[in-house]
Design a protein around this motif. Structure first.
Motif, short mmCIF file in Angstrom:
data_model
loop_
_atom_site.label_atom_id
_atom_site.label_comp_id
_atom_site.label_asym_id
_atom_site.label_seq_id
_atom_site.Cartn_x
_atom_site.Cartn_y
_atom_site.Cartn_z
N TYR A 17 -31.93 -74.90 23.01
CA TYR A 17 -32.45 -76.22 23.31
C TYR A 17 -31.46 -76.93 24.23
O TYR A 17 -30.28 -77.04 23.91
N SER A 18 -31.94 -77.41 25.36
CA SER A 18 -31.10 -78.14 26.30
C SER A 18 -31.12 -79.62 25.92
O SER A 18 -32.16 -80.28 26.02
N VAL A 19 -29.97 -80.11 25.49
CA VAL A 19 -29.86 -81.51 25.09
C VAL A 19 -30.03 -82.43 26.30
O VAL A 19 -30.69 -83.46 26.23
N THR A 20 -29.44 -82.04 27.44
CA THR A 20 -29.50 -82.89 28.63
C THR A 20 -30.91 -82.98 29.21
O THR A 20 -31.29 -84.01 29.74
N GLN A 21 -31.68 -81.89 29.11
CA GLN A 21 -33.05 -81.90 29.64
C GLN A 21 -34.08 -82.24 28.58
O GLN A 21 -35.25 -82.48 28.90
N GLY A 22 -33.68 -82.22 27.31
CA GLY A 22 -34.59 -82.56 26.23
C GLY A 22 -35.72 -81.57 26.03
O GLY A 22 -36.82 -81.97 25.65
N CYS A 25 -35.53 -73.95 26.03
CA CYS A 25 -35.53 -72.97 27.12
C CYS A 25 -36.61 -71.93 26.88
O CYS A 25 -37.00 -71.68 25.74
#
Length: 111
Positions: A17-22, A25
């Motif tokens: 899970y990309s925290v910056t992109q919310g 993947c």
């Protein structure tokens, strides 16, 4: 990035899970569920099993490195202690992929 369970509940793979992109993947990683994750460094994950053996795993290449076991004189005294919490953290001084003969591993354990 956070390692999360897969949407399908796989016992052999985990998602990212990309925290910056919310968002989650679109690919999954082969990461063992039968070992406790006790650290990450330079793209490698560190796992410990019930025998206090620490294994480094590069989840993208699948390469694994088994580390020498925790000294027996140390873990004999903790027989009643829960081994899944005995090793607290693992940190690498460098990426073993780039410096295979010149890296150090620091293992913080409760002994």
């Amino acid at each position: 990035m956070l390692i999360i369970p897969t949407i399908h509940g796989s016992s052999e793979r985990r998602g990212l899970y990309s925290v910056t992109q919310g968002k989650t993947c679109s690919f999954e990683l082969h990461v063992p569920y039968n070992k406790r994750l006790c650290g990450s460094s330079h793209g490698w994950l560190a796992f410990v099993d019930e025998n206090l053996v620490v294994t480094l795993l590069n989840p993208f290449t699948g390469r694994a490195i088994s580390l020498p076991p925790v000294p027996k004189s140390t873990w004999r005294s903790m027989v009643a202690y829960r081994c899944d919490y005995y090793i607290n953290k693992v940190v690498l001084s460098a990426d073993p992929s780039f410096l295979p003969n010149d890296y150090e591993v620091l293992v913080i354990y409760d002994g």
